[in-house]
Design a protein around this motif. Structure first.
Motif, PDB file in Angstrom:
ATOM      1  N   TYR A 123       0.759  -1.278  -0.046  1.00 16.79           N
ATOM      2  CA  TYR A 123      -0.006   0.126   0.287  1.00 16.79           C
ATOM      3  C   TYR A 123       1.085   1.168   0.042  1.00 16.79           C
ATOM      4  O   TYR A 123       2.116   1.075   0.650  1.00 16.79           O
ATOM      5  CB  TYR A 123      -0.972   0.148   1.183  1.00 16.79           C
ATOM      6  CG  TYR A 123      -2.000  -1.030   1.141  1.00 16.79           C
ATOM      7  CD1 TYR A 123      -3.068  -0.912   0.674  1.00 16.79           C
ATOM      8  CD2 TYR A 123      -1.530  -2.245   1.978  1.00 16.79           C
ATOM      9  CE1 TYR A 123      -3.998  -2.049   0.642  1.00 16.79           C
ATOM     10  CE2 TYR A 123      -2.633  -3.332   2.093  1.00 16.79           C
ATOM     11  CZ  TYR A 123      -3.878  -3.184   1.304  1.00 16.79           C
ATOM     12  OH  TYR A 123      -4.876  -4.184   1.643  1.00 16.79           O
ATOM     13  N   GLY A 124       0.546   2.122  -0.635  1.00 17.41           N
ATOM     14  CA  GLY A 124       1.097   3.630  -0.667  1.00 17.41           C
ATOM     15  C   GLY A 124       2.393   3.489  -1.694  1.00 17.41           C
ATOM     16  O   GLY A 124       2.485   2.634  -2.568  1.00 17.41           O
ATOM     17  N   SER A 125       3.222   4.493  -1.243  1.00 16.67           N
ATOM     18  CA  SER A 125       4.431   4.647  -2.214  1.00 16.67           C
ATOM     19  C   SER A 125       5.527   3.533  -2.196  1.00 16.67           C
ATOM     20  O   SER A 125       5.806   3.110  -1.082  1.00 16.67           O
ATOM     21  CB  SER A 125       5.087   5.999  -2.139  1.00 16.67           C
ATOM     22  OG  SER A 125       6.196   6.216  -2.783  1.00 16.67           O
ATOM     23  N   GLU A 158       0.314   3.866  -6.323  1.00 22.23           N
ATOM     24  CA  GLU A 158       1.445   4.616  -7.272  1.00 22.23           C
ATOM     25  C   GLU A 158       1.317   4.199  -8.687  1.00 22.23           C
ATOM     26  O   GLU A 158       1.920   3.019  -9.059  1.00 22.23           O
ATOM     27  CB  GLU A 158       2.764   4.357  -6.468  1.00 22.23           C
ATOM     28  CG  GLU A 158       3.872   5.264  -7.309  1.00 22.23           C
ATOM     29  CD  GLU A 158       5.308   5.313  -6.434  1.00 22.23           C
ATOM     30  OE1 GLU A 158       6.215   5.199  -6.767  1.00 22.23           O
ATOM     31  OE2 GLU A 158       5.173   4.790  -5.171  1.00 22.23           O
ATOM     32  N   PRO A 159       1.371   5.065  -9.474  1.00 20.00           N
ATOM     33  CA  PRO A 159       1.203   4.496 -10.921  1.00 20.00           C
ATOM     34  C   PRO A 159       2.430   3.850 -11.358  1.00 20.00           C
ATOM     35  O   PRO A 159       3.560   4.324 -11.096  1.00 20.00           O
ATOM     36  CB  PRO A 159       0.881   5.874 -11.684  1.00 20.00           C
ATOM     37  CG  PRO A 159       0.132   6.770 -10.809  1.00 20.00           C
ATOM     38  CD  PRO A 159       0.716   6.433  -9.360  1.00 20.00           C
ATOM     39  N   THR A 217      -7.349   8.007 -12.408  1.00 18.56           N
ATOM     40  CA  THR A 217      -6.366   7.615 -12.998  1.00 18.56           C
ATOM     41  C   THR A 217      -6.118   6.046 -13.360  1.00 18.56           C
ATOM     42  O   THR A 217      -6.867   5.253 -12.477  1.00 18.56           O
ATOM     43  CB  THR A 217      -5.294   7.725 -11.921  1.00 18.56           C
ATOM     44  OG1 THR A 217      -4.874   8.845 -11.450  1.00 18.56           O
ATOM     45  CG2 THR A 217      -3.969   7.228 -12.465  1.00 18.56           C
ATOM     46  N   PRO A 218      -6.037   5.779 -14.630  1.00 20.84           N
ATOM     47  CA  PRO A 218      -6.263   4.248 -14.879  1.00 20.84           C
ATOM     48  C   PRO A 218      -5.539   3.408 -13.881  1.00 20.84           C
ATOM     49  O   PRO A 218      -4.186   3.714 -13.866  1.00 20.84           O
ATOM     50  CB  PRO A 218      -5.784   4.239 -16.206  1.00 20.84           C
ATOM     51  CG  PRO A 218      -5.932   5.666 -16.873  1.00 20.84           C
ATOM     52  CD  PRO A 218      -5.682   6.464 -15.817  1.00 20.84           C
ATOM     53  N   CYS A 219      -6.113   2.301 -13.327  1.00 22.82           N
ATOM     54  CA  CYS A 219      -5.221   1.420 -12.646  1.00 22.82           C
ATOM     55  C   CYS A 219      -5.939  -0.005 -12.812  1.00 22.82           C
ATOM     56  O   CYS A 219      -6.400  -0.666 -11.793  1.00 22.82           O
ATOM     57  CB  CYS A 219      -5.407   1.795 -10.821  1.00 22.82           C
ATOM     58  SG  CYS A 219      -7.350   1.998 -10.525  1.00 22.82           S
ATOM     59  N   TRP A 220      -5.783  -0.383 -14.120  1.00 22.20           N
ATOM     60  CA  TRP A 220      -6.155  -1.701 -14.298  1.00 22.20           C
ATOM     61  C   TRP A 220      -5.304  -2.249 -15.620  1.00 22.20           C
ATOM     62  O   TRP A 220      -4.646  -1.551 -16.315  1.00 22.20           O
ATOM     63  CB  TRP A 220      -7.620  -1.466 -14.631  1.00 22.20           C
ATOM     64  CG  TRP A 220      -8.088  -0.319 -15.445  1.00 22.20           C
ATOM     65  CD1 TRP A 220      -8.010  -0.197 -16.541  1.00 22.20           C
ATOM     66  CD2 TRP A 220      -8.893   0.845 -15.041  1.00 22.20           C
ATOM     67  NE1 TRP A 220      -8.448   1.127 -17.031  1.00 22.20           N
ATOM     68  CE2 TRP A 220      -8.835   1.742 -16.213  1.00 22.20           C
ATOM     69  CE3 TRP A 220      -9.192   1.228 -13.632  1.00 22.20           C
ATOM     70  CZ2 TRP A 220      -9.285   2.941 -15.941  1.00 22.20           C
ATOM     71  CZ3 TRP A 220      -9.716   2.624 -13.866  1.00 22.20           C
ATOM     72  CH2 TRP A 220      -9.580   3.090 -14.813  1.00 22.20           C
TER      73      TRP A 220
END
Length: 331
Positions: free
Chosen positions: A86-88, A127-128, A182-185
């Motif tokens: 999770y996170g950066s 984070e992308p 933001t695309p996340c898939w």
């Protein structure tokens, strides 16, 4: 030829030890019989939604290490069910989180074998590009790592079981959770390619047991509920192909669901460290506990045994299943 007395004593002591452990865990006589046979078992520990990096994740990691010590053998691998970080991940391949959030919590002295991982929605979203970092870390040749992710989807074969690891981060699924900023898939092409690959794998020769692993559940009686895209897109394929078990996370708890008319058992092991969820109504033949914990999946004598274990090392549920899809609650 008379048996070696020392071998007889050792076998008796092993049987007595295994029986006492089984009784302590409140396993049924069927499971106890399997524990005391001489046949070797294939064992995996599974944990999902663990990448919080906080004390809860560490507590579950310590419980897993203690559990392994009690097993008397190293597991044959870890099954990492997504939301791994999770996170950066500042630093990418060189991020300190590879040590603080993975290697230190699941150390090689306890878990020396491969750690097979799938991607969760937070691995894409928080984070992308982090999904590419996880793939890249597994592929990097400048270090030795147990982190194993040869692709977004891949196959692992062992004599007792075929594991099919898939990416369930489909656009419509993740849009519901994260919106469309933001695309996340996966891309549509990746999703189509994976579907074709999965159909091919399920049509090919496999081990006696087939287990499919992905992050999002098909069925859940917790916060996220059922995932209709997976129920429609994967459910009939699992039924047709005789998949024994689907193992996922996403909901932060421990679940086991058996649905009328379906051969596949559905298990959620999402108690690895992120804040646990609550639940309300549950369906018939459903077990659910809102606790931190992990799962132990064992194969022996043409039968699988799955145990849910909480962060205190207490087994809270167990069931067994045969190659012909008969199943039984063991504890």
């Amino acid at each position: 030829m008379l048996p070696d007395p020392s071998m007889t004593r050792r076998r008796a002591l092993k049987t007595l030890f295994c029986s006492s452990v089984a009784m302590k865990l409140n396993l049924s006589s069927v499971a106890m019989a399997e524990e005391t046979t001489g046949a070797p078992s294939l064992d995996f520990l599974a944990v999902g939604d663990f990448g919080s990096g906080d004390e809860k994740q560490k507590a579950v990691g310590r419980a897993m290490a203690r559990y392994v010590e009690g097993m008397g053998k190293s597991p044959d691998g870890l099954l990492m069910l997504g939301d791994n970080f999770y996170g950066s991940m500042r630093g990418g391949l060189k991020s300190e989180r590879w040590q603080t959030g993975f290697s230190n919590i699941y150390p090689s002295k306890n878990f020396p074998n491969p750690c097979w991982a799938v991607l969760g929605n937070h691995d894409y979203h928080d984070e992308p590009g982090n999904e590419k970092v996880q793939l890249g870390y597994a592929a990097s040749r400048d270090h030795k790592t147990r982190w194993t992710m040869p692709g977004k989807y891949y196959r692992v074969d062992r004599p007792q079981v075929t594991l099919l690891m898939i990416d369930t981060n489909w656009e419509s699924i993740n849009r519901r959770v994260h919106g469309d900023k933001t695309p996340c898939w996966m891309t549509a092409q990746e999703q189509a390619d994976q579907q074709a690959w999965l159909e091919k794998q399920l049509a090919s020769p496999r081990a006696p047991f087939t287990v499919v692993l992905g992050h999002h559940p098909l069925y859940s009686d917790s916060a996220h509920k059922d995932t209709p895209e997976l129920v429609e897109g994967l459910g009939p394929l699992f039924e047709k192909s005789g998949v024994h078990l689907y193992l996922g996370g996403h909901d932060h708890d421990l679940q086991h669901l058996e649905l009328d008319g379906l051969k596949t058992s559905f298990v959620i092991s999402g108690g690895g460290g992120a804040r646990v969820y609550g639940h309300e109504k549950v369906r018939k033949n459903t077990f659910i506990q809102d606790v931190y914990g992990f799962s132990h999946l064992s194969f022996r004598n043409q039968r699988l045994l799955l145990r849910h274990v909480d962060a205190n090392g207490k087994m809270v549920h167990a069931f067994s299943k045969g190659v012909n899809h008969d199943w039984k609650v063991e504890a």
